[in-house]
Write a protein that holds these residues in place. Structure first.
Motif, mmCIF file in Angstrom:
data_model
loop_
_atom_site.group_PDB
_atom_site.id
_atom_site.type_symbol
_atom_site.label_atom_id
_atom_site.label_comp_id
_atom_site.label_asym_id
_atom_site.label_seq_id
_atom_site.Cartn_x
_atom_site.Cartn_y
_atom_site.Cartn_z
ATOM 1 N N TYR A 95 0.741 -1.372 0.027
ATOM 2 C CA TYR A 95 0.049 0.040 -0.132
ATOM 3 C C TYR A 95 0.954 1.092 0.005
ATOM 4 O O TYR A 95 0.427 2.190 -0.608
ATOM 5 C CB TYR A 95 -0.981 -0.172 1.422
ATOM 6 C CG TYR A 95 -1.791 -1.088 1.070
ATOM 7 C CD1 TYR A 95 -1.763 -2.380 1.892
ATOM 8 C CD2 TYR A 95 -3.041 -1.270 0.031
ATOM 9 C CE1 TYR A 95 -2.502 -3.401 1.767
ATOM 10 C CE2 TYR A 95 -3.930 -2.248 0.251
ATOM 11 C CZ TYR A 95 -3.559 -3.341 0.889
ATOM 12 O OH TYR A 95 -4.430 -4.525 0.997
ATOM 13 N N ARG A 96 1.818 1.090 0.753
ATOM 14 C CA ARG A 96 2.764 2.340 0.653
ATOM 15 C C ARG A 96 3.457 2.661 -0.614
ATOM 16 O O ARG A 96 3.470 3.698 -1.075
ATOM 17 C CB ARG A 96 3.956 2.088 1.999
ATOM 18 C CG ARG A 96 4.975 3.031 1.913
ATOM 19 C CD ARG A 96 6.099 2.980 3.000
ATOM 20 N NE ARG A 96 6.754 1.477 2.542
ATOM 21 C CZ ARG A 96 6.592 0.574 3.536
ATOM 22 N NH1 ARG A 96 5.977 0.403 4.419
ATOM 23 N NH2 ARG A 96 7.277 -0.616 3.099
ATOM 24 N N THR A 97 3.883 1.594 -1.382
ATOM 25 C CA THR A 97 4.448 1.706 -2.513
ATOM 26 C C THR A 97 3.559 2.285 -3.556
ATOM 27 O O THR A 97 3.876 3.221 -4.337
ATOM 28 C CB THR A 97 4.656 0.328 -3.082
ATOM 29 O OG1 THR A 97 5.612 -0.401 -2.168
ATOM 30 C CG2 THR A 97 5.552 0.427 -4.515
ATOM 31 N N VAL A 98 2.177 1.735 -3.717
ATOM 32 C CA VAL A 98 1.372 2.323 -4.515
ATOM 33 C C VAL A 98 1.095 3.688 -4.388
ATOM 34 O O VAL A 98 0.885 4.680 -5.332
ATOM 35 C CB VAL A 98 -0.073 1.480 -4.735
ATOM 36 C CG1 VAL A 98 -1.008 1.741 -3.484
ATOM 37 C CG2 VAL A 98 -0.780 1.759 -6.145
ATOM 38 N N ILE A 99 0.988 4.311 -2.954
ATOM 39 C CA ILE A 99 0.767 5.699 -2.735
ATOM 40 C C ILE A 99 2.042 6.376 -3.460
ATOM 41 O O ILE A 99 1.817 7.640 -3.803
ATOM 42 C CB ILE A 99 0.398 5.780 -1.421
ATOM 43 C CG1 ILE A 99 -1.069 5.527 -0.943
ATOM 44 C CG2 ILE A 99 0.904 7.198 -0.907
ATOM 45 C CD1 ILE A 99 -1.521 6.216 0.313
ATOM 46 N N MET A 100 3.023 5.909 -2.930
ATOM 47 C CA MET A 100 4.472 6.794 -3.435
ATOM 48 C C MET A 100 4.374 6.857 -5.055
ATOM 49 O O MET A 100 4.672 8.039 -5.433
ATOM 50 C CB MET A 100 5.462 5.807 -3.116
ATOM 51 C CG MET A 100 5.754 6.028 -1.734
ATOM 52 S SD MET A 100 7.405 5.548 -1.057
ATOM 53 C CE MET A 100 7.692 6.270 0.249
#
Lengths: 206, 107
Positions: free
Chosen positions: A154-159
Motif C-alpha cells: 500500500y505504501r508503494t502504490v501511494i508513493m
C-alpha cells in the motif's frame, strides 16, 4: 508518456544523439548523462528513500543499470522517463529489503458499511486546513511516519501514484499488476492513510 | 441530516432507502467508495459523476469522508514536497565520480 509504438513521436534530437554516443561507449556521454539527468533523479530517490545516503546509493545503482541497458532502450518513451522508471525500480527493491517496524493491518483502518451499503460510522468534520497542519514540524513527521507504517504494497502504490505521479498504467507496469489491481490497492491505501491522518484534520474541541 | 444515528435504524436511513429505490442511479455509500479513485482522477462517466455529486449533496458522512480523503492526499504530497526535497542544482561531484568509476569497473 505512452508506450504505443505506432503513434510515438521520435525522441528529441538531443536525446537520440546522446543515446547513440552512450551505445558507442563514449566516456563523455556517460558523464553528460549523469550530470544532466542526475539532479532530477536524485530528487526522486530522495523522495522515495527519505535518506540522503540511501538516495545516493540508489542513484548510483540506477545509473549502472541504465548504462548496461542502454543497448535495449528502444526510444518508445523519453530518455528521462526511462531513467525515472529505473530509479523507481531500484528504490522499490531497496525499500522492500529494509528492516521495517511492525506493519499494521489496514483492515481496521477501512470504513465500515451496513447491510444497505450506507456508512455505518459517523464521520467527524474535516475542518482543519492543510496549511495550518503542515506548518507544525511535528505533524510533518507524523504524516511521514503514517505513510511509512502502511504495509509495503500500500505504501508503494501511494508513493508511485500520488507522490511520483505516475499514472495508473505506468504504476501497473512498474508493479507487475493489472490496472484494476492498482486502483483497488490505491483506494485501500488512501483510505487507510485517511484514517491514520484523521486526528490531524479534525478539530478537537477542548 | 446530522448523520449521528446508525442509518439503518433511523428515519433518515428509511428516507434514504426510499429515495434510493425511487431515484434511478442513486448510489449507496459503499458504491461511492468504489468510485473514489476515478472521481479524484476525473475519470467518472458523466452519469456516474452526477450520481456521485448528488450523493455528496445528500450524505453528510460521505461529504466529510471525501473532504478528509482529499486532505490526507494533499498532506502526503505536501510533506514530500518540502523545500529540502527540491531538485538540486547538480549531483555532488564525488557521486558523479563514484558512478563513472563503478561503470568503468564493470567494463
Amino acid at each position: 508518456m505512452s508506450d504505443a509504438a505506432s503513434s510515438q513521436p521520435a525522441l528529441p534530437a538531443d536525446d537520440s544523439a546522446l543515446v547513440e554516443r552512450l551505445r558507442r561507449g563514449e566516456e563523455a556521454a556517460f558523464r553528460e548523462l549523469v550530470e544532466s539527468r542526475g539532479p532530477r533523479l536524485l530528487a526522486a530517490a530522495r523522495r522515495l528513500m527519505g535518506d540522503e545516503h540511501e538516495a545516493q546509493d540508489c542513484l548510483q545503482d540506477a545509473f549502472i543499470r541504465a548504462f548496461r541497458a542502454i543497448g535495449r532502450f528502444e526510444g518508445r518513451s523519453m530518455l528521462s522517463t526511462w531513467l525515472h522508471r529505473i530509479v523507481i525500480n531500484v528504490c522499490m527493491t531497496r525499500l522492500a529489503a529494509r528492516t521495517r517496524r511492525a506493519e499494521e493491518s489496514i483492515d481496521d483502518l477501512l470504513p465500515g458499511f451496513d447491510e444497505d451499503g450506507w456508512r455505518s460510522d459517523a464521520v467527524p468534520a474535516a475542518e482543519r486546513g492543510v496549511e495550518s497542519i503542515v506548518a507544525e514540524q511535528e505533524n510533518r513527521v507524523l504524516i511521514r511516519t503514517a505513510i511509512d507504517q502502511l504495509p509495503e504494497n500500500y505504501r508503494t502504490v501511494i508513493m508511485l501514484r500520488d507522490l511520483e505521479e505516475l499514472d495508473t498504467a505506468e504504476t501497473a507496469e512498474v508493479l507487475g499488476i493489472t490496472t484494476t489491481a492498482v486502483k483497488l490497492r490505491l483506494h485501500r491505501a488512501r483510505a487507510a492513510l485517511r484514517a491514520k491522518l484523521e486526528p490531524l484534520f479534525v478539530e478537537s474541541k477542548s | 441530516m446530522t448523520g449521528d444515528h446508525r442509518h439503518g435504524r433511523s428515519m433518515i436511513g428509511r428516507i434514504k432507502r426510499m429515495m434510493a429505490k425511487s431515484m434511478h442511479g442513486m448510489l449507496a455509500c459503499r458504491e461511492m467508495d468504489d468510485f473514489m479513485v476515478d472521481y479524484f482522477d476525473g475519470k467518472l462517466p458523466t452519469g456516474t459523476r452526477l450520481s456521485f455529486d448528488l450523493h455528496l449533496r445528500l450524505c453528510p458522512r460521505c461529504r466529510e469522508y471525501v473532504r478528509g480523503y482529499r486532505k490526507s492526499m494533499e498532506l502526503a504530497r505536501r510533506v514530500f514536497e518540502e523545500p529540502d526535497a527540491e531538485v538540486p542544482e547538480e549531483v555532488p561531484a564525488e557521486l558523479v565520480s563514484a558512478i563513472l568509476d563503478a561503470r568503468r569497473r564493470q567494463d
